[in-house]
Scaffold this active site. Structure first.
Site, PDB file in Angstrom:
ATOM      1  N   HIS A 254      -3.613 -17.609  48.273  1.00 17.25           N
ATOM      2  CA  HIS A 254      -2.421 -18.310  48.783  1.00 17.25           C
ATOM      3  C   HIS A 254      -2.479 -19.773  48.392  1.00 17.25           C
ATOM      4  CE1 HIS A 254       0.866 -19.339  51.444  1.00 17.25           C
ATOM      5  NE2 HIS A 254       0.132 -20.351  51.896  1.00 17.25           N
TER       6      HIS A 254
ATOM      7  N   ARG B 178      15.617  -1.899  16.008  1.00 14.12           N
ATOM      8  CA  ARG B 178      14.839  -1.916  14.772  1.00 14.12           C
ATOM      9  C   ARG B 178      14.560  -0.472  14.340  1.00 14.12           C
ATOM     10  NH1 ARG B 178      12.535  -6.780  13.459  1.00 14.12           N
ATOM     11  NH2 ARG B 178      10.671  -5.822  12.560  1.00 14.12           N
TER      12      ARG B 178
ATOM     13  N   GLY C 166       0.826  -1.214   0.000  1.00 16.40           N
ATOM     14  CA  GLY C 166       0.000   0.000   0.000  1.00 16.40           C
ATOM     15  C   GLY C 166       0.851   1.251   0.000  1.00 16.40           C
TER      16      GLY C 166
ATOM     17  N   ALA D 229       4.303  -4.824  20.786  1.00 20.01           N
ATOM     18  CA  ALA D 229       3.055  -5.202  20.132  1.00 20.01           C
ATOM     19  C   ALA D 229       1.838  -4.612  20.845  1.00 20.01           C
ATOM     20  CB  ALA D 229       2.954  -6.725  20.093  1.00 20.01           C
TER      21      ALA D 229
ATOM     22  N   ALA E 162      22.572  -6.526  23.725  1.00 20.98           N
ATOM     23  CA  ALA E 162      21.961  -7.201  24.874  1.00 20.98           C
ATOM     24  C   ALA E 162      20.614  -6.564  25.183  1.00 20.98           C
ATOM     25  CB  ALA E 162      22.891  -7.133  26.082  1.00 20.98           C
ATOM     26  N   GLY E 163      19.800  -6.388  24.152  1.00 23.21           N
ATOM     27  CA  GLY E 163      18.426  -5.918  24.344  1.00 23.21           C
ATOM     28  C   GLY E 163      17.510  -7.132  24.465  1.00 23.21           C
TER      29      GLY E 163
HETATM   30  P1  FAD Z   1       4.644  -5.062  12.256  1.00 25.51           P
HETATM   31  O1  FAD Z   1       4.343  -6.179  13.144  1.00 25.51           O
HETATM   32  O2  FAD Z   1       6.029  -4.921  11.718  1.00 25.51           O
HETATM   33  O3  FAD Z   1       3.621  -5.183  11.043  1.00 25.51           O
HETATM   34  C1  FAD Z   1       3.643  -4.331   9.963  1.00 25.51           C
HETATM   35  C2  FAD Z   1       2.990  -5.024   8.779  1.00 25.51           C
HETATM   36  O4  FAD Z   1       2.811  -4.070   7.737  1.00 25.51           O
HETATM   37  C3  FAD Z   1       3.835  -6.147   8.193  1.00 25.51           C
HETATM   38  O5  FAD Z   1       3.024  -7.246   7.890  1.00 25.51           O
HETATM   39  C4  FAD Z   1       4.403  -5.535   6.916  1.00 25.51           C
HETATM   40  O6  FAD Z   1       4.674  -6.492   5.906  1.00 25.51           O
HETATM   41  C5  FAD Z   1       3.267  -4.621   6.505  1.00 25.51           C
HETATM   42  N1  FAD Z   1       3.649  -3.494   5.656  1.00 25.51           N
HETATM   43  C6  FAD Z   1       4.691  -2.640   5.808  1.00 25.51           C
HETATM   44  N2  FAD Z   1       4.656  -1.687   4.853  1.00 25.51           N
HETATM   45  C7  FAD Z   1       3.568  -1.962   4.095  1.00 25.51           C
HETATM   46  C8  FAD Z   1       2.995  -1.350   2.964  1.00 25.51           C
HETATM   47  N3  FAD Z   1       3.506  -0.221   2.440  1.00 25.51           N
HETATM   48  N4  FAD Z   1       1.888  -1.910   2.407  1.00 25.51           N
HETATM   49  C9  FAD Z   1       1.343  -3.025   2.953  1.00 25.51           C
HETATM   50  N5  FAD Z   1       1.837  -3.647   4.021  1.00 25.51           N
HETATM   51  C10 FAD Z   1       2.928  -3.115   4.584  1.00 25.51           C
HETATM   52  N6  FAD Z   1       6.893  -7.122  21.140  1.00 25.51           N
HETATM   53  C11 FAD Z   1       6.208  -7.432  22.245  1.00 25.51           C
HETATM   54  O7  FAD Z   1       5.375  -6.641  22.689  1.00 25.51           O
HETATM   55  N7  FAD Z   1       6.407  -8.614  22.900  1.00 25.51           N
HETATM   56  C12 FAD Z   1       7.311  -9.526  22.466  1.00 25.51           C
HETATM   57  O8  FAD Z   1       7.470 -10.579  23.081  1.00 25.51           O
HETATM   58  C13 FAD Z   1       8.053  -9.226  21.303  1.00 25.51           C
HETATM   59  N8  FAD Z   1       8.955 -10.103  20.829  1.00 25.51           N
HETATM   60  C14 FAD Z   1       9.630  -9.810  19.677  1.00 25.51           C
HETATM   61  C15 FAD Z   1      10.573 -10.720  19.225  1.00 25.51           C
HETATM   62  C16 FAD Z   1      11.273 -10.459  18.060  1.00 25.51           C
HETATM   63  C17 FAD Z   1      12.303 -11.467  17.565  1.00 25.51           C
HETATM   64  C18 FAD Z   1      11.014  -9.263  17.336  1.00 25.51           C
HETATM   65  C19 FAD Z   1      11.735  -8.978  16.053  1.00 25.51           C
HETATM   66  C20 FAD Z   1      10.095  -8.339  17.795  1.00 25.51           C
HETATM   67  C21 FAD Z   1       9.399  -8.602  18.975  1.00 25.51           C
HETATM   68  N9  FAD Z   1       8.472  -7.697  19.501  1.00 25.51           N
HETATM   69  C22 FAD Z   1       7.799  -7.996  20.646  1.00 25.51           C
HETATM   70  C23 FAD Z   1       8.188  -6.420  18.837  1.00 25.51           C
HETATM   71  C24 FAD Z   1       6.894  -6.547  18.002  1.00 25.51           C
HETATM   72  O9  FAD Z   1       7.053  -7.579  17.063  1.00 25.51           O
HETATM   73  C25 FAD Z   1       6.578  -5.225  17.326  1.00 25.51           C
HETATM   74  O10 FAD Z   1       6.521  -4.192  18.280  1.00 25.51           O
HETATM   75  C26 FAD Z   1       5.243  -5.314  16.598  1.00 25.51           C
HETATM   76  O11 FAD Z   1       5.256  -6.340  15.648  1.00 25.51           O
HETATM   77  C27 FAD Z   1       4.911  -3.985  15.918  1.00 25.51           C
HETATM   78  O12 FAD Z   1       3.662  -4.081  15.329  1.00 25.51           O
HETATM   79  P2  FAD Z   1       3.272  -3.215  14.062  1.00 25.51           P
HETATM   80  O13 FAD Z   1       1.902  -3.653  13.662  1.00 25.51           O
HETATM   81  O14 FAD Z   1       3.532  -1.804  14.310  1.00 25.51           O
HETATM   82  O15 FAD Z   1       4.305  -3.654  12.909  1.00 25.51           O
HETATM   83  P1  NAD Z   2      17.131  -2.940  21.692  1.00 28.54           P
HETATM   84  O1  NAD Z   2      17.177  -1.524  21.313  1.00 28.54           O
HETATM   85  O2  NAD Z   2      16.240  -3.371  22.783  1.00 28.54           O
HETATM   86  O3  NAD Z   2      18.609  -3.458  22.060  1.00 28.54           O
HETATM   87  C1  NAD Z   2      19.692  -3.286  21.172  1.00 28.54           C
HETATM   88  C2  NAD Z   2      20.989  -3.260  21.963  1.00 28.54           C
HETATM   89  O4  NAD Z   2      22.077  -3.271  21.043  1.00 28.54           O
HETATM   90  C3  NAD Z   2      21.154  -2.004  22.806  1.00 28.54           C
HETATM   91  O5  NAD Z   2      21.410  -2.360  24.140  1.00 28.54           O
HETATM   92  C4  NAD Z   2      22.338  -1.276  22.166  1.00 28.54           C
HETATM   93  O6  NAD Z   2      23.129  -0.584  23.095  1.00 28.54           O
HETATM   94  C5  NAD Z   2      23.098  -2.430  21.530  1.00 28.54           C
HETATM   95  N1  NAD Z   2      23.972  -2.028  20.401  1.00 28.54           N
HETATM   96  C6  NAD Z   2      23.694  -1.143  19.407  1.00 28.54           C
HETATM   97  N2  NAD Z   2      24.745  -1.055  18.540  1.00 28.54           N
HETATM   98  C7  NAD Z   2      25.704  -1.895  18.994  1.00 28.54           C
HETATM   99  C8  NAD Z   2      27.016  -2.257  18.548  1.00 28.54           C
HETATM  100  N3  NAD Z   2      27.542  -1.740  17.446  1.00 28.54           N
HETATM  101  N4  NAD Z   2      27.726  -3.160  19.267  1.00 28.54           N
HETATM  102  C9  NAD Z   2      27.204  -3.713  20.388  1.00 28.54           C
HETATM  103  N5  NAD Z   2      25.968  -3.399  20.855  1.00 28.54           N
HETATM  104  C10 NAD Z   2      25.213  -2.525  20.170  1.00 28.54           C
HETATM  105  O7  NAD Z   2      16.761  -3.721  20.343  1.00 28.54           O
HETATM  106  P2  NAD Z   2      16.458  -5.240  20.013  1.00 28.54           P
HETATM  107  O8  NAD Z   2      16.804  -6.140  21.136  1.00 28.54           O
HETATM  108  O9  NAD Z   2      17.076  -5.468  18.673  1.00 28.54           O
HETATM  109  O10 NAD Z   2      14.890  -5.240  19.859  1.00 28.54           O
HETATM  110  C11 NAD Z   2      14.242  -4.426  18.868  1.00 28.54           C
HETATM  111  C12 NAD Z   2      12.874  -4.005  19.318  1.00 28.54           C
HETATM  112  O11 NAD Z   2      12.016  -5.146  19.415  1.00 28.54           O
HETATM  113  C13 NAD Z   2      12.919  -3.348  20.678  1.00 28.54           C
HETATM  114  O12 NAD Z   2      12.225  -2.135  20.609  1.00 28.54           O
HETATM  115  C14 NAD Z   2      12.228  -4.296  21.605  1.00 28.54           C
HETATM  116  O13 NAD Z   2      11.416  -3.627  22.537  1.00 28.54           O
HETATM  117  C15 NAD Z   2      11.362  -5.142  20.664  1.00 28.54           C
HETATM  118  N6  NAD Z   2      11.326  -6.496  21.223  1.00 28.54           N
HETATM  119  C16 NAD Z   2      10.578  -6.707  22.340  1.00 28.54           C
HETATM  120  C17 NAD Z   2      10.570  -7.951  22.926  1.00 28.54           C
HETATM  121  C18 NAD Z   2       9.751  -8.160  24.133  1.00 28.54           C
HETATM  122  O14 NAD Z   2       8.901  -7.339  24.422  1.00 28.54           O
HETATM  123  N7  NAD Z   2       9.953  -9.245  24.880  1.00 28.54           N
HETATM  124  C19 NAD Z   2      11.324  -8.986  22.406  1.00 28.54           C
HETATM  125  C20 NAD Z   2      12.093  -8.726  21.302  1.00 28.54           C
HETATM  126  C21 NAD Z   2      12.065  -7.472  20.706  1.00 28.54           C
END
Ligand code: FAD
Ligand code: NAD
Length: 476
Positions: free
Chosen positions: A451, A279, A122, A327, A189-190
């Site tokens: 409890h 990200r 889109g 999310a 270490a995020g």
């Molecule tokens: P997205 O989930 O990225 O969805 C966007 C959608 O839009 C995608 O399907 C994409 O293909 C589509 N899109 C993009 N541009 C267009 C376009 N121009 N036209 C049509 N479609 C398009 N968050 C948590 O809260 N808890 C967790 O445990 C957690 N674990 C995670 C683990 C990992 C490994 C990763 C990578 C992320 C994790 N996150 C977690 C973060 C979470 O996935 C994101 O915050 C969340 O998916 C964001 O939702 P969103 O709808 O904004 O975007």
């Molecule tokens: P993050 O921003 O949480 O952590 C990235 C880490 O990488 C930071 O601590 C940063 O200092 C470090 N870093 C950056 N550049 C570096 C370098 N050159 N060398 C060494 N370290 C470096 O990002 P993430 O872990 O990639 O997660 C991405 C997003 O997805 C986050 O916003 C997170 O909230 C979301 N996410 C959430 C969950 C959850 O809610 N459980 C799980 C996975 C991802």
């Protein structure tokens, strides 16, 4: 001729799909356009979270924790097991099966709600028109009273370390590995680095995590972060702080990673390197020129507190706008926007967004850290209760960690809750509700908790705020 809708949502991730469903619930004609493609080319709803993030990572965290516990922790219960084998293909099939069920489920929810799902890319044009390009290149025009941008985010690639899909990989590939790497490097270490590092460590990888900052979980409460670092290092996650990665090269199937720390230039060699350094908003070809929508310096769509872009009828939510990339934050923004569009009340409380890292023990927080409260100058009280003193945690053999509660000294309002311990991610929900209702620690003190449950630790932490804990020694 354009197909007309009340609302067109671009993106069907955890921000976009709830916006579409709530829009339909509000009686509006809604379309949701999504471009997601799996590695095998198939389309799927649910975005990053369901296909390559939250859901598959939690599936693997659960499986690997069971494997780890069976091998290392069952004996203490008097359960002896022998011949334990890892069947990674089955573990991965389970992960893929869960993802498929969840993503198909969104299709069913759309159908039931009357949302029109449109596969394709889109692009917002001026005057709330959306051009959709299908995979075969064919184009379709939509016109809407309101457009909601929910295009999500993509992993950041480090300069000089491009993803090659095999040795230097992003989190999505790291979830789908078909073999356990002997030596695994993780940059960052995020949340991603710690969760995926834990998954592969439990399956036997030697894991080194390189974190640029000197402080572990820099945004977290310091007491919580210290305990988390201690626990994770005990699991033999080799977490190196102050280690900024500058380069990596692949030589004979291994990756040589160069980084700088306080001692100078260092090198570590691994078989697989996960780059998890954050990200970035994904807005590639999302906006035609002259839409009026503004991207900030880092590429986020600029919005106000209500997710309005400033262009009449155009909204943006989720990872492509400011705020934590979570999310549930995106979901609440989607629901808020859909309700505002329908003329209803809608609001997101950005002060009460829970954040959870699903390691073992889990790390869960909501509200202000002690350092933030101190910096604000407001006088405060702190209550800490250790899981060691909680009966259910003892029964679970999961006594590491604590609940920490911070409340204001003047009116006792709870300002922050920080938990490291068993099922911390579930326990934090009560604290989120407390913040949402601006509860005091006394409100929680006077609330009965069953409890023996882990939730009693939260109750006791609230009592500890006023040095009135029953089950632990109150320190003055
Ligand atoms: P997205 O989930 O990225 O969805 C966007 C959608 O839009 C995608 O399907 C994409 O293909 C589509 N899109 C993009 N541009 C267009 C376009 N121009 N036209 C049509 N479609 C398009 N968050 C948590 O809260 N808890 C967790 O445990 C957690 N674990 C995670 C683990 C990992 C490994 C990763 C990578 C992320 C994790 N996150 C977690 C973060 C979470 O996935 C994101 O915050 C969340 O998916 C964001 O939702 P969103 O709808 O904004 O975007
Ligand atoms: P993050 O921003 O949480 O952590 C990235 C880490 O990488 C930071 O601590 C940063 O200092 C470090 N870093 C950056 N550049 C570096 C370098 N050159 N060398 C060494 N370290 C470096 O990002 P993430 O872990 O990639 O997660 C991405 C997003 O997805 C986050 O916003 C997170 O909230 C979301 N996410 C959430 C969950 C959850 O809610 N459980 C799980 C996975 C991802």
């Amino acid at each position: 001729m354009a197909d007309e809708f009340d609302v067109v949502v671009i993106g069907a991730g955890p921000a976009g799909y709830p916006a579409a469903i709530r829009g339909a619930q509000n009686g509006l004609k809604v379309a949701c356009v999504d471009a997601w493609r799996n590695r095998d080319g198939t389309a799927a709803l649910g975005g990053t979270c369901l296909n390559a993030g939250c859901i598959p990572s939690k599936a693997l965290l659960e499986s690997t924790e069971l494997y780890h516990r069976l091998r290392k922790e069952f004996a203490v219960h008097g359960i002896r097991a022998s011949g334990i084998e890892l069947d990674l293909p089955t573990m991965q099939q389970r992960r893929a099966g869960i993802v498929k069920k969840m993503t198909d489920g969104i299709g069913a929810l759309f159908k039931a709600a009357g949302v029109t799902a449109i596969q394709g890319h889109g692009r917002l044009l001026p005057d709330r028109r959306v051009e959709v390009t299908a995979q075969d290149g064919s184009k379709r025009l939509l016109a809407a009273k309101h457009v909601v941008l929910a295009s999500g985010s993509a992993p950041i690639e480090l300069k000089g370390l491009p993803f090659d899909g095999e040795h230097i990989i992003d989190s999505w590939t790291a979830l789908e590995l078909g073999a356990v790497p002997k030596r695994l490097g993780v940059i960052g270490a995020g949340a991603i680095g710690l969760e995926l590092g834990s998954v592969w460590r439990r399956l036997g990888s030697e894991v080194v995590v390189l974190e640029a900052l000197n402080e572990f979980l820099a945004a977290a409460d310091r007491q919580l972060a210290r305990e988390a670092l201690r626990q994770l290092r005990q699991q033999e996650l080799d977490i190196r702080l102050g280690a900024s990665v500058s380069a990596a090269r692949t030589v004979s199937g291994a990756v040589e990673v160069s980084y700088d720390d306080a001692k100078g230039s260092q090198r570590v060699t691994v078989d697989t390197l996960i780059v998890a350094v954050g990200r970035r908003p994904y807005t590639e070809d999302l906006l035609a020129p002259d839409t009026g929508v503004i991207l900030d310096r880092r590429g986020f769509v600029t919005v106000d507190e209500q997710c309005a872009t400033g262009v009449d009828g155009v909204w943006a939510i989720g990872d492509c706008v400011r705020g934590p990339m979570l999310a549930h934050k995106g979901k609440e923004e989607g629901v808020m926007v859909a309700d505002l569009i329908a003329g209803r009340y809608g609001e997101v409380n950005y002060r009460a967004i829970p954040s959870i890292i699903y390691t073992a023990p889990e790390i869960a927080t909501v509200g202000a850290t002690e350092e933030q409260v101190k910096a604000s100058g407001r006088a405060y009280k702190v209550g800490v209760f250790p899981f060691l003193a909680n009966g259910r945690a003892r029964a679970l053999e999961a006594t590491a960690g604590f609940v920490k509660m911070i409340s204001a000294a003047d009116d006792d309002e709870i300002l922050g809750v920080h938990i490291i311990g068993p099922l911390a991610g579930e326990l934090i929900a009560e604290a989120v509700l407390a913040l949402e209702y601006r509860a005091s620690s006394e409100d929680l003190q006077r609330t009965m908790h069953a409890h023996p449950t882990l939730s009693e630790a939260l109750h006791e932490a609230s009592l500890a705020v006023d040095k009135r804990s029953i089950d632990s020694i109150n320190k003055s």
